[in-house]
Design a protein around this motif. Structure first.
Motif, PDB file in Angstrom:
ATOM      1  N   LEU A  50       0.795  -1.219   0.000  1.00 34.92           N
ATOM      2  CA  LEU A  50       0.000   0.000   0.000  1.00 34.92           C
ATOM      3  C   LEU A  50       0.835   1.280   0.000  1.00 34.92           C
ATOM      4  N   PRO A  51       2.014   1.312   0.626  1.00 38.95           N
ATOM      5  CA  PRO A  51       2.823   2.524   0.529  1.00 38.95           C
ATOM      6  C   PRO A  51       3.186   2.865  -0.922  1.00 38.95           C
ATOM      7  N   GLU A  52       3.440   1.834  -1.743  1.00 40.46           N
ATOM      8  CA  GLU A  52       3.752   2.070  -3.150  1.00 40.46           C
ATOM      9  C   GLU A  52       2.562   2.660  -3.889  1.00 40.46           C
ATOM     10  N   VAL A  53       1.356   2.196  -3.553  1.00 39.78           N
ATOM     11  CA  VAL A  53       0.143   2.725  -4.167  1.00 39.78           C
ATOM     12  C   VAL A  53       0.017   4.207  -3.861  1.00 39.78           C
ATOM     13  N   THR A  73      -8.718  10.515  -3.921  1.00 37.82           N
ATOM     14  CA  THR A  73      -7.274  10.572  -3.734  1.00 37.82           C
ATOM     15  C   THR A  73      -6.962  10.078  -2.329  1.00 37.82           C
ATOM     16  N   PRO A  74      -5.773   9.538  -2.110  1.00 43.02           N
ATOM     17  CA  PRO A  74      -5.422   9.111  -0.753  1.00 43.02           C
ATOM     18  C   PRO A  74      -5.549  10.251   0.260  1.00 43.02           C
ATOM     19  N   LYS A  75      -5.153  11.457  -0.136  1.00 46.07           N
ATOM     20  CA  LYS A  75      -5.221  12.597   0.786  1.00 46.07           C
ATOM     21  C   LYS A  75      -6.663  12.933   1.160  1.00 46.07           C
ATOM     22  N   VAL A 109       0.446  14.925  10.404  1.00 42.34           N
ATOM     23  CA  VAL A 109       0.531  13.530   9.983  1.00 42.34           C
ATOM     24  C   VAL A 109      -0.869  13.090   9.573  1.00 42.34           C
ATOM     25  N   SER A 110      -0.980  12.573   8.352  1.00 47.72           N
ATOM     26  CA  SER A 110      -2.294  12.090   7.931  1.00 47.72           C
ATOM     27  C   SER A 110      -2.309  10.566   7.967  1.00 47.72           C
ATOM     28  N   MET A 111      -3.491  10.020   7.813  1.00 44.27           N
ATOM     29  CA  MET A 111      -3.644   8.568   7.840  1.00 44.27           C
ATOM     30  C   MET A 111      -2.913   7.952   6.656  1.00 44.27           C
ATOM     31  N   SER A 112      -2.313   6.790   6.882  1.00 40.66           N
ATOM     32  CA  SER A 112      -1.691   6.055   5.791  1.00 40.66           C
ATOM     33  C   SER A 112      -2.798   5.349   4.999  1.00 40.66           C
ATOM     34  N   GLU A 157      -4.077   2.441   6.931  1.00 35.59           N
ATOM     35  CA  GLU A 157      -5.058   2.793   7.960  1.00 35.59           C
ATOM     36  C   GLU A 157      -6.434   3.060   7.336  1.00 35.59           C
ATOM     37  N   ILE A 158      -6.435   3.741   6.206  1.00 32.68           N
ATOM     38  CA  ILE A 158      -7.695   4.021   5.497  1.00 32.68           C
ATOM     39  C   ILE A 158      -8.354   2.718   5.083  1.00 32.68           C
ATOM     40  N   PHE A 159      -7.585   1.834   4.462  1.00 30.73           N
ATOM     41  CA  PHE A 159      -8.115   0.546   4.016  1.00 30.73           C
ATOM     42  C   PHE A 159      -8.703  -0.245   5.175  1.00 30.73           C
ATOM     43  N   LEU A 160      -7.954  -0.333   6.275  1.00 30.52           N
ATOM     44  CA  LEU A 160      -8.436  -1.092   7.430  1.00 30.52           C
ATOM     45  C   LEU A 160      -9.689  -0.468   8.037  1.00 30.52           C
TER      46      LEU A 160
END
Length: 124
Positions: free
Chosen positions: A1-4, A24-26, A105-108, A111-114
């Motif tokens: 997920l970090p690569e995504v 978007t992730p953000k 610091v925002s959610m990774s 964390e969003i997926f979970l």
């Protein structure tokens, strides 16, 4: 997920065959994060720094996982929508301590997926 997170401008999260989020992730982090999170690195007496940071209006929680008595990283949570960076920096500097790092610091994406696909609470 970090690569995504690094490669993709938009993500689609699917849970049990249903699309549960697309953005978007953000923006996903902004919508799901219940508090504002700060990470602050301060050179100063740990117990005093914890006390001063904890008394800032709008702060929900302050923790430090380090046992170093003089140089620590503090994780702060503030009410949603509050940007306390200026207030935190003034509090640290006015007490004569060194402010070495201060960042939101925002959610990774993990964390969003979970959060969207499980009932478990994520502590990172």
């Amino acid at each position: 997920l970090p690569e995504v997170s690094m490669l993709c401008s938009r993500v689609l999260i699917i849970n049990e065959g249903l699309i549960v989020a697309e953005d978007t992730p953000k923006e996903l982090a902004n919508r799901l994060q219940g508090v504002e999170r700060l990470e602050v690195e301060v050179q100063g007496p740990r117990t005093e720094v914890l006390e001063v940071l904890g008394k800032i209006r709008g702060v929900v929680e302050v923790t430090s996982s380090s046992n170093d008595s003089d140089l620590n990283v503090y994780k702060m949570q503030a009410r949603r929508g509050l940007d306390l960076r200026a207030t935190v920096s003034r509090a640290v500097i006015s007490n004569g301590w060194s402010l070495l790092n201060l960042q939101l610091v925002s959610m990774s994406l993990e964390e969003i997926f979970l959060k969207l696909t499980t009932d478990e609470e994520v502590n990172v």
